[in-house]
Scaffold this motif. Structure first.
Motif, mmCIF file in Angstrom:
data_model
loop_
_atom_site.group_PDB
_atom_site.id
_atom_site.type_symbol
_atom_site.label_atom_id
_atom_site.label_comp_id
_atom_site.label_asym_id
_atom_site.label_seq_id
_atom_site.Cartn_x
_atom_site.Cartn_y
_atom_site.Cartn_z
ATOM 1 N N GLY A 104 0.850 -1.192 0.000
ATOM 2 C CA GLY A 104 0.000 0.000 0.000
ATOM 3 C C GLY A 104 0.885 1.241 0.000
ATOM 4 O O GLY A 104 0.547 2.275 -0.568
ATOM 5 N N HIS A 105 2.014 1.122 0.671
ATOM 6 C CA HIS A 105 3.080 2.116 0.548
ATOM 7 C C HIS A 105 4.042 1.582 -0.517
ATOM 8 O O HIS A 105 4.623 0.507 -0.350
ATOM 9 C CB HIS A 105 3.782 2.323 1.895
ATOM 10 N N GLY A 106 4.181 2.327 -1.612
ATOM 11 C CA GLY A 106 4.861 1.807 -2.797
ATOM 12 C C GLY A 106 6.319 1.451 -2.600
ATOM 13 O O GLY A 106 6.892 0.673 -3.378
ATOM 14 N N ASP A 107 6.959 1.996 -1.557
ATOM 15 C CA ASP A 107 8.378 1.701 -1.322
ATOM 16 C C ASP A 107 8.552 0.586 -0.285
ATOM 17 O O ASP A 107 9.661 0.309 0.145
ATOM 18 C CB ASP A 107 9.127 2.963 -0.881
ATOM 19 N N GLU A 108 7.452 -0.042 0.138
ATOM 20 C CA GLU A 108 7.527 -1.134 1.120
ATOM 21 C C GLU A 108 7.191 -2.425 0.379
ATOM 22 O O GLU A 108 6.035 -2.815 0.257
ATOM 23 C CB GLU A 108 6.576 -0.849 2.278
ATOM 24 N N VAL A 109 8.241 -3.042 -0.144
ATOM 25 C CA VAL A 109 8.057 -4.037 -1.204
ATOM 26 C C VAL A 109 8.116 -5.491 -0.722
ATOM 27 O O VAL A 109 7.721 -6.395 -1.460
ATOM 28 C CB VAL A 109 9.104 -3.820 -2.326
ATOM 29 N N SER A 168 8.150 5.171 -4.558
ATOM 30 C CA SER A 168 7.673 6.180 -3.612
ATOM 31 C C SER A 168 6.550 5.634 -2.741
ATOM 32 O O SER A 168 5.773 4.782 -3.163
ATOM 33 C CB SER A 168 7.235 7.454 -4.343
ATOM 34 N N ARG A 169 6.476 6.136 -1.531
ATOM 35 C CA ARG A 169 5.476 5.699 -0.550
ATOM 36 C C ARG A 169 4.055 5.972 -1.049
ATOM 37 O O ARG A 169 3.162 5.147 -0.946
ATOM 38 C CB ARG A 169 5.739 6.468 0.762
ATOM 39 N N ASN A 170 3.863 7.158 -1.603
ATOM 40 C CA ASN A 170 2.513 7.604 -1.939
ATOM 41 C C ASN A 170 2.139 7.266 -3.385
ATOM 42 O O ASN A 170 2.989 6.860 -4.179
ATOM 43 C CB ASN A 170 2.404 9.106 -1.697
ATOM 44 N N GLY A 209 7.300 7.535 10.054
ATOM 45 C CA GLY A 209 6.992 6.151 10.402
ATOM 46 C C GLY A 209 6.235 5.537 9.254
ATOM 47 O O GLY A 209 5.843 6.217 8.326
ATOM 48 N N ASN A 210 6.060 4.251 9.350
ATOM 49 C CA ASN A 210 5.614 3.551 8.159
ATOM 50 C C ASN A 210 4.247 2.934 8.239
ATOM 51 O O ASN A 210 3.792 2.345 7.302
ATOM 52 C CB ASN A 210 6.638 2.487 7.802
ATOM 53 N N GLY A 211 3.570 2.994 9.362
ATOM 54 C CA GLY A 211 2.356 2.237 9.586
ATOM 55 C C GLY A 211 1.290 2.352 8.531
ATOM 56 O O GLY A 211 1.322 3.116 7.649
ATOM 57 N N LEU A 222 0.529 -5.983 5.143
ATOM 58 C CA LEU A 222 1.988 -6.110 5.287
ATOM 59 C C LEU A 222 2.680 -4.793 4.924
ATOM 60 O O LEU A 222 2.464 -4.246 3.854
ATOM 61 C CB LEU A 222 2.521 -7.238 4.396
ATOM 62 N N HIS A 223 3.506 -4.342 5.852
ATOM 63 C CA HIS A 223 4.291 -3.111 5.639
ATOM 64 C C HIS A 223 5.751 -3.382 5.967
ATOM 65 O O HIS A 223 6.090 -4.426 6.527
ATOM 66 C CB HIS A 223 3.759 -1.986 6.539
ATOM 67 N N ASN A 224 6.606 -2.415 5.612
ATOM 68 C CA ASN A 224 8.027 -2.524 5.948
ATOM 69 C C ASN A 224 8.476 -1.237 6.614
ATOM 70 O O ASN A 224 8.407 -0.173 6.010
ATOM 71 C CB ASN A 224 8.863 -2.767 4.688
HETATM 72 ZN ZN LIG Z 1 3.807 1.285 5.404
#
Ligand SMILES: [Zn+2]
Length: 347
Positions: free
Chosen positions: A53-58, A95-97, A345-347, A140-142
């Motif tokens: 969902g966050h594009g940089d958390e792969v 990118s995250r967004n 933060g990444n949540g 799932l996030h990183n």
């Molecule tokens: Zn995240």
């Protein structure tokens, strides 16, 4: 009729890989989200896995692929569905967004069919999930590069949603990670929005954003397999997975999230504690030095805690988080410096 596995009388689950349309580009290209399903012939719980969902958390994309490889032969009842790549637009530009609208997809739920680009994509994802009446959703996030994997539970969503929250906690305790309760109310996050709709949901923060870490793929796969076995969707595990943790922080204890204290100087951070390490109240965890190496500030732990991770940058600014901690219940009350929300933060 369901296919049978070779040499076995067990029917194999039906595997289906398809797409959910999200938008048509300016060049009339169709953008879609990949959608994976493993459906057993035997009735049982429905579980969703979502990632990127966050594009940089792969890392979660690959964890889902590995889970599905196992499900092909080992799902005994129920169904597992997955959106392995919820933000392909962010992923392709690292990118995250969502690249074009700069929106954070994980602050856009439950979405709106007539809203912004992010809200429309969120609405399509959210609707697809909720209409299957899932028993559990794992997003799932990183987190930071130097971060241990952990379960991130949202704050209690209110007395009307207690049953879903208790089920999310019970599932989180099976992951074999430390279990962290967020201190910030991320009320447009996927997991929190699902809880408000009485769907048990939680986030797995698997560390090491930006690249696929094979070690963390294994941790994520094992944690999810613990949970699926606990739900009775796969055979009971002979060896339940546990991420190695100091005793006071494992065993499914609920810890609270803290990234305090922040630094108050500008300079270069030297980290004095590592992720996964236990720190004591008053123990220095970072030094901030200037360009000539002169000490500007020593930052000390506010309470006994486990280090979840440290910042991806060594550039220090006042008010910027340096390290994130999981704080044990007994240590919470003596925590100094308030429990204010995260800046990043990444949540
Ligand atoms: Zn995240």
């Amino acid at each position: 009729m369901a296919k049978k596995e070779k040499g076995s009388s067990k029917p194999c689950p039906k595997m289906r890989y398809s797409f959910l349309r999200i938008l048509t580009g300016s060049d009339l290209s169709r953008r879609r989200l990949p959608l994976m399903s493993a459906v057993s012939a035997n009735a049982g719980p429905v579980v969703w896995l979502t990632a990127c969902g966050h594009g940089d958390e792969v890392g979660g994309i690959v964890i889902i692929q590995e889970v599905f490889k196992r499900l092909r032969r080992r799902l005994t009842c129920g169904a597992v569905h997955a959106f392995p790549l919820m933000n392909p637009l962010g992923f392709e530009t690292a990118s995250r967004n969502i690249t074009m609208s700069r929106e954070d997809l994980n602050r856009s739920f439950p979405g709106n069919p007539a809203g912004s680009l992010g809200e429309r994509i969120a609405h399509r994802i959210f609707t697809a999930i909720v209409e299957t009446k899932p028993a559990l959703v794992l997003d799932l996030h990183n987190d930071w590069m130097e971060s241990i994997p952990y379960v991130l539970l949202d704050r209690e969503p209110g007395p009307g949603h207690k049953a879903a929250y208790q089920q999310a906690i019970a599932a989180g305790r099976q992951a074999g990670f430390c279990v962290i309760v967020d201190t910030e109310e991320l009320n447009k996050a996927l997991s929190y929005s699902l809880l408000l709709h009485d769907v048990p949901a939680l986030t797995l923060e698997l560390g090491k954003a930006h690249v696929v870490s094979e070690a963390n793929v294994t941790f994520g796969l094992e944690a999810i397999w613990n949970i699926l076995a606990h739900l009775g969707m796969t055979a009971p595990r002979e060896n339940v997975f546990h991420y190695p943790l100091p005793e006071a922080y494992g065993g499914g204890r609920l810890l609270s999230y803290s990234d305090r204290p922040y630094g108050s100087k500008t300079g270069i951070i030297r980290f004095l504690a590592k992720s996964g390490q236990e720190v004591r109240a008053g123990q220095p965890f970072a030094r901030i030095v200037n360009a000539f190496g002169k000490l500007q500030e020593t930052v000390v732990a506010a309470s006994d805690a486990i280090v979840l991770g440290h910042s991806d940058t060594s550039a220090a600014f006042p008010g910027m988080p340096i390290m994130a901690f999981g704080v044990a219940p007994a240590a919470r009350d003596c925590r100094a410096g308030g429990s204010g929300g995260r800046i990043t933060g990444n949540g």
